[in-house]
Design a protein around this motif. Structure first.
Motif, PDB file in Angstrom:
ATOM      1  N   ALA A 187       0.831  -1.205   0.000  1.00 43.83           N
ATOM      2  CA  ALA A 187       0.000   0.000   0.000  1.00 43.83           C
ATOM      3  C   ALA A 187       0.865   1.254   0.000  1.00 43.83           C
ATOM      4  O   ALA A 187       0.556   2.234  -0.695  1.00 43.83           O
ATOM      5  CB  ALA A 187      -0.930  -0.002   1.209  1.00 43.83           C
ATOM      6  N   ALA A 188       1.951   1.242   0.770  1.00 44.61           N
ATOM      7  CA  ALA A 188       2.846   2.391   0.804  1.00 44.61           C
ATOM      8  C   ALA A 188       3.515   2.588  -0.552  1.00 44.61           C
ATOM      9  O   ALA A 188       3.697   3.724  -1.011  1.00 44.61           O
ATOM     10  CB  ALA A 188       3.890   2.210   1.894  1.00 44.61           C
ATOM     11  N   VAL A 189       3.877   1.493  -1.204  1.00 45.69           N
ATOM     12  CA  VAL A 189       4.464   1.576  -2.543  1.00 45.69           C
ATOM     13  C   VAL A 189       3.459   2.194  -3.519  1.00 45.69           C
ATOM     14  O   VAL A 189       3.810   3.065  -4.325  1.00 45.69           O
ATOM     15  CB  VAL A 189       4.912   0.184  -3.017  1.00 45.69           C
ATOM     16  CG1 VAL A 189       5.196   0.172  -4.510  1.00 45.69           C
ATOM     17  CG2 VAL A 189       6.155  -0.260  -2.252  1.00 45.69           C
ATOM     18  N   ALA A 190       2.199   1.764  -3.449  1.00 46.10           N
ATOM     19  CA  ALA A 190       1.175   2.327  -4.338  1.00 46.10           C
ATOM     20  C   ALA A 190       1.000   3.815  -4.089  1.00 46.10           C
ATOM     21  O   ALA A 190       0.896   4.614  -5.031  1.00 46.10           O
ATOM     22  CB  ALA A 190      -0.147   1.592  -4.139  1.00 46.10           C
ATOM     23  N   ALA A 191       0.966   4.210  -2.811  1.00 45.18           N
ATOM     24  CA  ALA A 191       0.811   5.630  -2.489  1.00 45.18           C
ATOM     25  C   ALA A 191       1.995   6.438  -2.999  1.00 45.18           C
ATOM     26  O   ALA A 191       1.826   7.535  -3.554  1.00 45.18           O
ATOM     27  CB  ALA A 191       0.651   5.807  -0.983  1.00 45.18           C
ATOM     28  N   GLU A 192       3.185   5.916  -2.822  1.00 44.73           N
ATOM     29  CA  GLU A 192       4.386   6.618  -3.288  1.00 44.73           C
ATOM     30  C   GLU A 192       4.384   6.718  -4.810  1.00 44.73           C
ATOM     31  O   GLU A 192       4.789   7.747  -5.379  1.00 44.73           O
ATOM     32  CB  GLU A 192       5.630   5.876  -2.806  1.00 44.73           C
ATOM     33  CG  GLU A 192       6.898   6.700  -2.819  1.00 44.73           C
ATOM     34  CD  GLU A 192       6.898   7.819  -1.799  1.00 44.73           C
ATOM     35  OE1 GLU A 192       6.878   9.003  -2.230  1.00 44.73           O
ATOM     36  OE2 GLU A 192       6.896   7.542  -0.590  1.00 44.73           O
ATOM     37  N   ALA A 193       3.930   5.676  -5.481  1.00 43.40           N
ATOM     38  CA  ALA A 193       3.852   5.710  -6.940  1.00 43.40           C
ATOM     39  C   ALA A 193       2.854   6.767  -7.414  1.00 43.40           C
ATOM     40  O   ALA A 193       3.104   7.491  -8.389  1.00 43.40           O
ATOM     41  CB  ALA A 193       3.463   4.337  -7.481  1.00 43.40           C
TER      42      ALA A 193
END
Length: 358
Positions: A187-193
């Motif tokens: 989820a953090a990766v998606a938000a950062e993307a």
């Protein structure tokens, strides 16, 4: 069903992780975060009319913005290091299990060196004994990250809603640690993307039964990513026990960008949906332009991990409420372990979210 369908991003490699068992209070218990979760979700979403998209490989740039390099190096090499050691022959253990944890209680201000043995080194990163690493763990966790990145890319290309079938889940993975059956924070990766696509403020709303301490930690001092979670009260003895309380609201530039809504065990649809609605209103008022949903369905009444009593209608309602924000949305799979109902719960949520966006 809503006319709007979502691309379902998945990878066969997410099946490669096999926890076999967990070590809980010193006892090996049957693992519940099993590869069959992928198949039952895929079948339910295929039956519901959503289209399947196999995730291509993505680079590590966004992943390294979320996690420390030493954690990534450990996870990528731990199973091989363990297999090269004497553990299977000596004690019959073919999974990486931490032996000690170099917390301040142990080191007490002394200089700390990197352990040579992998059974000691594991405690630098693992914060529980339940989240074991074995052959295929890194491959599955890294493929789950690719699912999250591809779902974010699809939203960036114009999809209003994309679902990432991430397995293993990720919201308990911190910048430099893993636990709670989570290794890398999808989820953090998606938000950062999404931030990298130009969204000035992104929201993560976590409706898993347990607070996503990893996601909260990653963004705790930032104002550009909001983190809101509705979960069972850790103060009543539930994971993650030591964090996830209502007075944790962020630090520095991130003050006010974290919101935790703990609920009592046994809470059902009404109060739970009201809390989801409060988080949706908070996100809308904060001026966010994209949304990530950490979709754990382990708050459902039949789930073996469930302290809450949320129904299929409750999950559909949560989807509708969050869809009504109107924000382009990436939905990332977190928990959910009751195999007979898992797929239909996920489908109910996505149906509701699509209706809300329609």
């Amino acid at each position: 069903m809503s006319q709007l369908t979502a691309p379902v991003v998945w990878s066969p490699a997410t099946r490669e992780h096999d926890p076999r068992h967990e070590i809980w209070v010193g006892v090996a218990t049957q693992g519940t975060e099993v590869a069959t979760r992928v198949d039952v979700i895929l079948q339910a979403l295929r039956d519901a009319g959503h289209r399947l998209v196999e995730a291509p490989g993505h680079g590590d740039d966004v992943l390294r913005q979320v996690h420390d390099g030493e954690l990534l190096e450990f996870l990528a090499t731990a199973a091989e290091r363990w297999a090269a050691g004497p553990y299977a022959e000596l004690v019959g253990q073919d999974r990486v299990v931490p032996y000690l944890f170099p917390t301040p209680a142990m080191t007490a201000g002394l200089p700390v060196r990197r352990p040579v043995s992998v059974h000691a080194d594991a405690g630098r990163f693992a914060y529980d004994t339940m989240t074991l690493v074995g052959p295929g763990t890194w491959e599955a966790a890294r493929a789950a990250v690719d699912c999250a990145l591809e779902a974010a890319a699809l939203v960036g290309a114009g999809e209003r809603l994309a679902y990432a079938l991430c397995r293993p889940p990720g919201h308990h993975a911190t910048p430099a640690g893993f636990g709670g059956s989570c290794y890398l924070n999808n989820a953090a990766v998606a938000a950062e993307a999404l931030r990298g696509q130009g969204h000035e403020r992104v929201a993560v709303v976590d409706i898993d039964a347990h607070q996503g301490n990893g996601t909260a930690a990653i963004f705790y001092d930032r104002a550009d990513v909001l983190y809101g979670s509705v979960h069972v009260d850790p103060g009543a003895g539930w994971f993650p026990h030591v964090v996830g309380y209502a007075d944790e609201t962020g630090v520095g530039p991130g003050v006010g960008a974290t919101r935790n809504v703990p609920l009592a065990a046994g809470t059902g649809d009404g109060p739970w949906l009201a809390a989801v609605g409060d988080l949706a209103a908070w996100v809308a008022q904060a001026g966010c332009t994209a949304l990530v949903v950490s979709l754990g369905v382990d708050a459902a009444a039949d789930d073996p991990e469930s302290p809450l009593l949320v129904t299929h209608d409750g999950y559909r309602g949560a989807g509708t409420v969050l869809g009504h924000t109107g924000l382009p949305s990436v939905v990332v799979q977190e928990g959910g372990y009751h195999l007979p109902s898992l797929g239909t719960l996920v489908a109910a949520y996505l149906d509701g979210h699509a209706d809300g966006l329609s």
